[in-house]
Structures are given as structure tokens and as C-alpha cells.
Write a protein that holds these residues in place. Structure first.
Motif, PDB file in Angstrom:
ATOM      1  N   UNK A 130      39.571  36.462  26.040  1.00  0.00           N
ATOM      2  CA  UNK A 130      40.512  37.489  24.655  1.00  0.00           C
ATOM      3  C   UNK A 130      39.932  38.452  25.940  1.00  0.00           C
ATOM      4  N   UNK A 131      38.684  38.709  26.119  1.00  0.00           N
ATOM      5  CA  UNK A 131      38.006  40.267  26.845  1.00  0.00           C
ATOM      6  C   UNK A 131      38.957  40.462  27.995  1.00  0.00           C
ATOM      7  N   UNK A 136      40.819  42.987  31.859  1.00  0.00           N
ATOM      8  CA  UNK A 136      41.580  43.202  32.603  1.00  0.00           C
ATOM      9  C   UNK A 136      43.167  43.071  32.862  1.00  0.00           C
ATOM     10  N   UNK A 137      43.629  42.723  31.757  1.00  0.00           N
ATOM     11  CA  UNK A 137      44.831  43.356  31.164  1.00  0.00           C
ATOM     12  C   UNK A 137      45.665  44.783  31.228  1.00  0.00           C
ATOM     13  N   UNK A 170      44.038  43.770  42.006  1.00  0.00           N
ATOM     14  CA  UNK A 170      43.956  42.606  41.011  1.00  0.00           C
ATOM     15  C   UNK A 170      44.187  41.167  42.091  1.00  0.00           C
ATOM     16  N   UNK A 171      44.962  41.868  43.344  1.00  0.00           N
ATOM     17  CA  UNK A 171      45.098  41.063  43.642  1.00  0.00           C
ATOM     18  C   UNK A 171      43.571  40.101  44.979  1.00  0.00           C
ATOM     19  N   UNK A 172      42.967  41.413  44.941  1.00  0.00           N
ATOM     20  CA  UNK A 172      41.395  41.475  45.431  1.00  0.00           C
ATOM     21  C   UNK A 172      40.451  40.516  44.256  1.00  0.00           C
ATOM     22  N   UNK A 173      40.588  40.558  43.210  1.00  0.00           N
ATOM     23  CA  UNK A 173      40.050  40.410  42.091  1.00  0.00           C
ATOM     24  C   UNK A 173      40.531  38.500  42.017  1.00  0.00           C
ATOM     25  N   UNK A 187      37.468  47.732  38.239  1.00  0.00           N
ATOM     26  CA  UNK A 187      37.659  46.839  37.173  1.00  0.00           C
ATOM     27  C   UNK A 187      37.217  45.920  36.320  1.00  0.00           C
ATOM     28  N   UNK A 188      37.218  44.895  37.992  1.00  0.00           N
ATOM     29  CA  UNK A 188      36.295  43.115  37.861  1.00  0.00           C
ATOM     30  C   UNK A 188      34.770  43.869  36.680  1.00  0.00           C
ATOM     31  N   UNK A 189      34.200  44.872  37.984  1.00  0.00           N
ATOM     32  CA  UNK A 189      32.571  45.220  37.172  1.00  0.00           C
ATOM     33  C   UNK A 189      32.719  45.510  36.303  1.00  0.00           C
TER      34      UNK A 189
END
Ligand SMILES: [Zn+2]
Length: 348
Positions: A130-131, A136-137, A170-173, A187-189
């Protein structure tokens, strides 16, 4: 000369050590979580359906796959067969039923699914998923996100560079794996930092805070078929094809709780599953593999026959059955998996 003697002892000792180790009958407990395909998988928890099928075919052909209670019984009795392997899947994702169970049935591999029981009634995703929806949404986040654990003790997460989430990010993540430490977006960080704050909260605080955050960020909560946990009925159905083990009520860090709380989490998850399935639930897995001796003693006291941890090792007759080591399997082809199994048996 002592140094010469030491050198000789080291040279002689090494092969003997390995030879002795290889001669002992040893088994391997494999750790999976999810089967399917997803866009982001920072902890490398998903194996695609095709590769899971290839991996189970390798086990059916070249190992002795056993359900964990049977594996643990033979280990205790010192009768573990050569190349005994136990397949385990943690948490109780519904993809275990839809994606993994048919493959397990086809290949005749007995697997064990460890179920987190508080999820059974909710039909919701686990808090970390959910987080991920929340962080990430959205394409754009506010400048600052406030996360619990209490309204009076908020943590202000400065969003900064993570404000905008581009297609490139998003492609990197999509390629990022925490274990590999490869490149990730800002954003992933932010997601990983928020995850750490949430992991330290209690279950009640966390659920309340997630609800608030869905409202604050205007994100619609989903229960994705790729991510959500099994419901009560689904666990009952799954239990026709897999062995069910307990994984606590709320997936906490047991060693950070009082003994009474940890005991309740473990004992009640066992009782709840036994009532539901009308059979004994004899095996357990520590959430995040985290435990201390008090928690291990509680697992023994509660009446489990075995419990799984998460450190990579092979299992032999002297292994503590209440801290069974496990190796995590990645999204590998059948050939890669077969080579890795051989390496584990040779070197672990
Ligand atoms: Zn877990």
C-alpha cells in the motif's frame, strides 16, 4: 615453526572441512514470496510464472522436494535425504494460490506457505505494498509528506527531487533491486526512507496512518490481484495444494516487542489457522527473519515443531530446527536455478 604449522593446518584443514561438510546429509530451504509479473520489485520478491514452473521442474527432477514439516522431522531424526529441498513462500499472497499452486500440483512439489493471519479478513494489500501505491503511484507529490507514528510525533519527509516521477524514473526503478544496490530514482529513495519509518510503527498506528495518507494524497486504494493477500476462503482452498504455516498476526519485528506481545502474535496466528483449516499448524516463519533467543524460546513453548529464519546456509542434523536457514530464490531461468542449487549445496 608455529607459523609453518599454522600454514599446514590451514591447508590441510580446508579440504577436510569441506569434505566433512559435503559428506553430511544436507538439505536446503528455499524462500519465495510471490509468483507473477509486476512493474517494480525493489526486494526481488517476484518470480515470473514461467520461471517458477522451470524451477519447480528442476526440483522435481534433481532434488527431493518436501513440505517443511516433513523436512524438519527428517532433519530432527538425522534422516534428511540427499538433496532434500523445502520450498517455502512467505506472507500469504493470493498469487501463491492463483499462480504457484497449479505449478506445484503439476510438478508434484510439496511447498509450504506461511500466512500472516490479520490480512485474511481485510482482503487488503500488505502495508509495504500500500505504501508503494502511495509513494510510487502519483506522478507528482506534495513538497512534504507527513508520516506517523503519532499525530504529535510526525516525521516530515522532504520530497525534494522526488516530487515529479517521470517515465524515465519509473524505467530505472523497474530495474532497481535493493540487494544489488543498483541505480534508483529519487522517488524510490523516498519510498525506502518512508518504508523504514513505517516498519518501526505498531500495526494499528501504521494502518491508521496509511488510511490518512491515502486521503491526504488523494490516492485511491487498490487491492491488486498481483499484490493482495489471501482471504480466509482462499487460504482454505490453497491448503488443498500446499502446507500452511504461521507467520504471525500482523507481521511485526517480534524481537522488538514485549514477550507477551510476541507470544500473542505467534500463538494466535497458529490458533487462528488451526481453527480455519481444522488441522495442526506445526511450522512457523519469523517475519523479516528477525528473532532473538526469547522469541525462539516462545516458538518452542507455543508448540511449533520448526521455525524458519532467513540467513543463507544448508541444513544438516545439527542445525537448530527453530532457526532453519533459508536461501532466497530470484527470478532465474531453470538453468540458472539449477546451477545455483548446485553452488548452494557445494559451498554453503
Ligand atoms: Zn514475511
Amino acid at each position: 615453526m608455529p607459523s609453518e604449522a599454522n600454514r599446514l593446518r590451514t591447508e590441510l584443514g580446508r579440504p577436510l572441512f569441506w569434505a566433512r561438510k559435503r559428506l553430511r546429509p544436507r538439505g536446503l530451504v528455499l524462500m519465495y514470496h510471490s509468483v507473477g509479473t509486476v512493474e517494480v520489485d525493489p526486494w526481488d520478491l517476484y518470480v515470473t510464472r514461467k520461471r517458477f514452473a522451470e524451477q519447480m521442474e528442476v526440483l522435481a527432477r534433481s532434488a527431493v522436494p518436501l513440505a517443511l514439516p516433513e523436512f524438519a522431522r527428517l532433519q530432527r531424526e538425522g534422516r534428511l535425504p540427499r538433496r532434500a529441498v523445502a520450498v517455502t513462500l512467505d506472507d500469504g499472497y493470493v498469487n501463491n494460490l492463483h499462480e504457484a499452486a497449479p505449478i506445484l500440483e503439476q510438478t508434484g512439489v510439496d511447498a509450504t506457505v506461511f500466512v500472516t493471519t490479520c490480512q485474511l479478513e481485510s482482503g487488503r494489500e500488505f502495508w509495504w505494498d500500500e505504501l508503494a501505491q502511495l509513494i510510487l503511484g502519483p506522478d507528482v507529490l506534495p513538497d512534504r509528506i507527513i508520516v506517523g507514528p503519532e499525530a504529535e510525533q510526525p516525521t516530515h519527509m522532504i520530497v525534494g527531487e522526488a516530487k515529479k516521477y517521470s517515465g524515465t524514473d519509473r524505467a530505472i526503478d523497474a530495474q532497481f533491486r535493493d540487494t544489488l544496490g543498483n541505480k534508483k530514482s529519487a522517488r524510490m529513495g523516498l519510498f525506502l526512507r518512508t518504508w523504514a519509518v513505517y516498519q518501526a510503527m505498531t500495526h494499528t498506528e501504521r494502518q491508521r496512518d496509511l488510511d490518512r495518507l491515502f486521503d491526504d494524497l488523494g490516492v485511491e486504494r487498490r487491492a491488486r490481484i498481483t499484490h493482495r493477500s489471501m482471504t480466509t476462503d482462499e487460504v482454505v482452498t490453497a491448503s488443498d495444494s500446499v502446507t500452511v504455516g504461521a507467520h504471525t498476526l500482523t507481521h511485526p519485528l517480534l524481537h522488538r516487542m514485549s514477550l507477551a506481545e510476541a507470544d500473542h502474535e505467534m500463538r494466535e496466528s497458529k490458533r487462528c489457522l488451526e481453527l480455519l483449516l481444522e488441522r495442526e499448524v506445526s511450522t512457523f516463519s519469523y517475519p523479516f527473519g528477525a528473532r532473538d533467543q526469547t522469541v525462539v524460546n516462545a516458538a518452542i513453548d507455543i508448540g511449533f515443531d520448526s521455525a524458519c529464519a532467513g540467513y543463507p546456509e544448508t541444513v544438516c542434523s545439527s542445525t537448530d530446527p527453530f532457526q532453519l536457514p533459508r536461501v532466497q530464490v530470484g527470478d532465474w531461468t531453470g538453468d540458472q536455478f539449477e546451477r545455483q542449487i548446485d553452488r548452494w549445496f557445494r559451498f554453503l
